[in-house]
Design a protein around this motif. Structure first.
Motif, PDB file in Angstrom:
ATOM      1  N   THR A 131      -2.240  -6.434   3.587  1.00  0.00           N
ATOM      2  CA  THR A 131      -2.889  -4.839   3.438  1.00  0.00           C
ATOM      3  C   THR A 131      -3.829  -4.903   4.974  1.00  0.00           C
ATOM      4  O   THR A 131      -4.820  -5.025   5.041  1.00  0.00           O
ATOM      5  CB  THR A 131      -2.670  -3.762   2.170  1.00  0.00           C
ATOM      6  OG1 THR A 131      -3.943  -4.614   1.654  1.00  0.00           O
ATOM      7  CG2 THR A 131      -2.000  -4.999   1.482  1.00  0.00           C
ATOM      8  N   VAL A 134      -9.208  -1.155   2.339  1.00  0.00           N
ATOM      9  CA  VAL A 134      -9.832   0.431   1.831  1.00  0.00           C
ATOM     10  C   VAL A 134     -11.237   0.701   2.822  1.00  0.00           C
ATOM     11  O   VAL A 134     -12.062   1.575   2.796  1.00  0.00           O
ATOM     12  CB  VAL A 134      -9.173   1.224   0.784  1.00  0.00           C
ATOM     13  CG1 VAL A 134      -9.856   0.737   0.182  1.00  0.00           C
ATOM     14  CG2 VAL A 134      -9.162   2.342   0.678  1.00  0.00           C
ATOM     15  N   GLU A 147     -10.071  -7.167  -4.618  1.00  0.00           N
ATOM     16  CA  GLU A 147      -9.178  -7.733  -5.650  1.00  0.00           C
ATOM     17  C   GLU A 147      -7.588  -8.063  -5.463  1.00  0.00           C
ATOM     18  O   GLU A 147      -6.850  -8.472  -5.614  1.00  0.00           O
ATOM     19  CB  GLU A 147      -8.519  -5.907  -5.279  1.00  0.00           C
ATOM     20  CG  GLU A 147      -9.443  -4.704  -5.584  1.00  0.00           C
ATOM     21  CD  GLU A 147      -9.165  -3.248  -5.361  1.00  0.00           C
ATOM     22  OE1 GLU A 147      -9.547  -2.299  -6.223  1.00  0.00           O
ATOM     23  OE2 GLU A 147      -8.279  -2.735  -4.422  1.00  0.00           O
ATOM     24  N   ASP A 180       3.889   3.840  -4.511  1.00  0.00           N
ATOM     25  CA  ASP A 180       3.581   4.552  -5.575  1.00  0.00           C
ATOM     26  C   ASP A 180       3.188   4.593  -6.959  1.00  0.00           C
ATOM     27  O   ASP A 180       2.777   5.499  -8.251  1.00  0.00           O
ATOM     28  CB  ASP A 180       4.420   6.132  -5.320  1.00  0.00           C
ATOM     29  CG  ASP A 180       5.509   5.632  -5.609  1.00  0.00           C
ATOM     30  OD1 ASP A 180       5.950   5.062  -6.277  1.00  0.00           O
ATOM     31  OD2 ASP A 180       6.713   6.678  -5.653  1.00  0.00           O
ATOM     32  N   SER A 230       2.007   0.745  -9.808  1.00  0.00           N
ATOM     33  CA  SER A 230       1.949  -0.638  -9.569  1.00  0.00           C
ATOM     34  C   SER A 230       2.661  -1.873  -9.098  1.00  0.00           C
ATOM     35  O   SER A 230       3.565  -2.143  -9.414  1.00  0.00           O
ATOM     36  CB  SER A 230       1.237  -1.071 -10.149  1.00  0.00           C
ATOM     37  OG  SER A 230       0.935  -2.476 -11.073  1.00  0.00           O
ATOM     38  N   HIS A 282      -7.345   8.967   2.794  1.00  0.00           N
ATOM     39  CA  HIS A 282      -6.435   9.256   3.077  1.00  0.00           C
ATOM     40  C   HIS A 282      -6.189   9.507   3.896  1.00  0.00           C
ATOM     41  O   HIS A 282      -6.737  10.094   4.596  1.00  0.00           O
ATOM     42  CB  HIS A 282      -6.294  10.095   1.548  1.00  0.00           C
ATOM     43  CG  HIS A 282      -6.725   9.726   0.358  1.00  0.00           C
ATOM     44  ND1 HIS A 282      -6.200   8.213  -0.646  1.00  0.00           N
ATOM     45  CD2 HIS A 282      -7.363  10.241  -0.800  1.00  0.00           C
ATOM     46  CE1 HIS A 282      -6.852   8.416  -1.191  1.00  0.00           C
ATOM     47  NE2 HIS A 282      -7.787   9.476  -1.685  1.00  0.00           N
ATOM     48  N   GLU A 287       0.812  -1.318   0.297  1.00  0.00           N
ATOM     49  CA  GLU A 287      -0.312   0.061  -0.146  1.00  0.00           C
ATOM     50  C   GLU A 287       1.015   1.195   0.063  1.00  0.00           C
ATOM     51  O   GLU A 287       0.718   2.150  -0.467  1.00  0.00           O
ATOM     52  CB  GLU A 287      -0.829  -0.011   1.101  1.00  0.00           C
ATOM     53  CG  GLU A 287      -0.264   0.134   2.310  1.00  0.00           C
ATOM     54  CD  GLU A 287       0.305  -1.137   2.978  1.00  0.00           C
ATOM     55  OE1 GLU A 287       0.293  -0.736   4.628  1.00  0.00           O
ATOM     56  OE2 GLU A 287       0.484  -2.521   2.094  1.00  0.00           O
ATOM     57  N   HIS A 320       0.381   5.881   3.019  1.00  0.00           N
ATOM     58  CA  HIS A 320       0.226   4.995   2.169  1.00  0.00           C
ATOM     59  C   HIS A 320      -0.637   5.703   0.734  1.00  0.00           C
ATOM     60  O   HIS A 320      -1.543   6.401   0.884  1.00  0.00           O
ATOM     61  CB  HIS A 320      -1.527   4.338   2.473  1.00  0.00           C
ATOM     62  CG  HIS A 320      -1.124   3.262   3.989  1.00  0.00           C
ATOM     63  ND1 HIS A 320      -2.096   2.444   4.838  1.00  0.00           N
ATOM     64  CD2 HIS A 320       0.186   2.908   4.059  1.00  0.00           C
ATOM     65  CE1 HIS A 320      -1.594   2.242   6.024  1.00  0.00           C
ATOM     66  NE2 HIS A 320       0.143   2.394   4.810  1.00  0.00           N
ATOM     67  N   HIS A 321      -0.222   4.881  -0.254  1.00  0.00           N
ATOM     68  CA  HIS A 321      -1.084   5.224  -1.072  1.00  0.00           C
ATOM     69  C   HIS A 321      -2.141   4.885  -2.448  1.00  0.00           C
ATOM     70  O   HIS A 321      -2.837   5.588  -2.838  1.00  0.00           O
ATOM     71  CB  HIS A 321       0.364   4.958  -2.774  1.00  0.00           C
ATOM     72  CG  HIS A 321       1.522   6.263  -2.754  1.00  0.00           C
ATOM     73  ND1 HIS A 321       2.241   7.512  -3.242  1.00  0.00           N
ATOM     74  CD2 HIS A 321       2.619   5.926  -2.268  1.00  0.00           C
ATOM     75  CE1 HIS A 321       3.028   8.195  -3.033  1.00  0.00           C
ATOM     76  NE2 HIS A 321       3.367   7.194  -2.481  1.00  0.00           N
ATOM     77  N   ARG A 322      -2.215   3.156  -2.338  1.00  0.00           N
ATOM     78  CA  ARG A 322      -3.241   2.559  -2.397  1.00  0.00           C
ATOM     79  C   ARG A 322      -3.644   1.432  -1.259  1.00  0.00           C
ATOM     80  O   ARG A 322      -2.796   0.336  -1.790  1.00  0.00           O
ATOM     81  CB  ARG A 322      -3.004   1.786  -4.333  1.00  0.00           C
ATOM     82  CG  ARG A 322      -4.386   1.268  -4.626  1.00  0.00           C
ATOM     83  CD  ARG A 322      -4.328   1.152  -5.705  1.00  0.00           C
ATOM     84  NE  ARG A 322      -6.043   0.804  -6.413  1.00  0.00           N
ATOM     85  CZ  ARG A 322      -6.632   0.213  -5.783  1.00  0.00           C
ATOM     86  NH1 ARG A 322      -6.129  -0.962  -5.529  1.00  0.00           N
ATOM     87  NH2 ARG A 322      -7.492  -0.291  -7.218  1.00  0.00           N
ATOM     88  N   GLU A 323      -4.210   1.347  -0.649  1.00  0.00           N
ATOM     89  CA  GLU A 323      -4.499   0.300   0.115  1.00  0.00           C
ATOM     90  C   GLU A 323      -5.655  -0.533  -0.885  1.00  0.00           C
ATOM     91  O   GLU A 323      -6.360   0.061  -1.639  1.00  0.00           O
ATOM     92  CB  GLU A 323      -5.778   1.482   1.215  1.00  0.00           C
ATOM     93  CG  GLU A 323      -4.903   1.798   1.753  1.00  0.00           C
ATOM     94  CD  GLU A 323      -5.678   2.171   3.580  1.00  0.00           C
ATOM     95  OE1 GLU A 323      -6.536   2.064   3.634  1.00  0.00           O
ATOM     96  OE2 GLU A 323      -4.608   3.235   4.613  1.00  0.00           O
ATOM     97  N   TYR A 324      -5.991  -1.203  -0.720  1.00  0.00           N
ATOM     98  CA  TYR A 324      -6.874  -2.912  -1.063  1.00  0.00           C
ATOM     99  C   TYR A 324      -7.846  -3.091  -0.229  1.00  0.00           C
ATOM    100  O   TYR A 324      -8.570  -2.740   0.692  1.00  0.00           O
ATOM    101  CB  TYR A 324      -5.669  -3.669  -1.796  1.00  0.00           C
ATOM    102  CG  TYR A 324      -4.084  -3.610  -2.114  1.00  0.00           C
ATOM    103  CD1 TYR A 324      -4.681  -3.780  -3.847  1.00  0.00           C
ATOM    104  CD2 TYR A 324      -2.666  -2.502  -1.751  1.00  0.00           C
ATOM    105  CE1 TYR A 324      -3.251  -2.944  -4.745  1.00  0.00           C
ATOM    106  CE2 TYR A 324      -2.131  -2.803  -2.622  1.00  0.00           C
ATOM    107  CZ  TYR A 324      -2.484  -2.856  -3.893  1.00  0.00           C
ATOM    108  OH  TYR A 324      -1.369  -2.043  -4.911  1.00  0.00           O
TER     109      TYR A 324
END
Length: 230
Positions: free
Chosen positions: A122, A125, A165, A98, A100, A141, A95, A157-161
């Motif tokens: 992770t 989100v 997913e 920054d 993929s 965020h 997560e 955290h740039h992208r939580e899941y």
């Protein structure tokens, strides 16, 4: 984290932890006879988070004493040897990417021996507190003020899941799922807690109320355990 990695590793085996820092379970795995490889830049070791850099430096001394080496390099630029590890793990790590996670997760899968295990976790989100934030018009965020003033570089955290997913990941990586699940285990972050938060964390730790009451998609963390074919 400790249980997932311990179940997948064994004396004489090899474990690769991406972003593992100085986690205590790595010492346990090492003492039990597992060869431990850690890839982590340790970007926070020189930060200003109260007490944290000092704690990490103390643990690094223990790692050095035991002969556990941390490869301080960018995982996106660090080649992993193919068909080498019995287990490759990344706990509360992807997560923070920054970009993929595909290059890293693909390299981790290729680094497994046949039958080797990939273990990931992770934050979810879609967990209940994120849903409540959105209902109150708040962001899911991290603090905008901290991001705005101190976000260059940004190591949060740039992208939580989500659970769905993670359920899709094994097929994307050519692995067979062993188990994909969600838990509401309280993750003890270093942010200050008020009285109500400490009370709720205590309830969760003692009674597991979240896992009893919440549907899986609303729980705090998502987990994946997958196996390489062959």
């Amino acid at each position: 984290m400790q249980i997932a990695a311990a179940l997948a590793s064994h004396p004489g085996g090899r474990l690769c932890d991406i972003g593992g820092s100085t986690s205590a379970y790595l010492v346990v795995a090492h003492v039990l006879g597992t060869a431990v490889t850690i890839v982590d830049t340790l970007p926070y070791i020189d930060g200003d988070m109260q007490g944290f850099p000092e704690e990490v430096r103390r643990r690094l001394k223990l790692f050095d004493k035991l002969g556990i080496e941390i490869q301080r390099s960018d995982v996106f630029q660090t080649p992993l040897p193919a068909a080498t590890f019995d287990v490759a793990v990344a706990f509360e790590t992807i997560e923070h990417f920054d970009h993929s996670p595909k290059p890293v997760l693909t390299a981790m899968a290729e680094a497994l021996v046949p039958g080797g295990r990939l273990c990931l976790s992770t934050p979810n989100v879609a967990r209940i507190d994120m849903r409540m934030r959105l209902l109150r018009g708040k962001t899911v965020h991290e603090s905008f003020s901290a991001f705005f003033h101190d976000g260059n570089p940004f190591i949060g955290h740039h992208r939580e899941y989500t659970l769905s997913e993670f359920q899709a990941l094994p097929a994307m990586l050519g692995l067979d799922p062993v188990e994909v699940f969600a838990v509401n285990a309280a993750y003890e972050s270093r942010r200050p807690k008020n009285t109500a938060q400490r009370f709720l964390i205590g309830l969760e730790e003692r009674h597991g109320l979240g896992d009893r009451l919440l549907p899986p998609t609303w729980r705090k963390h998502v987990w994946l355990d997958a196996r390489k074919r062959g």
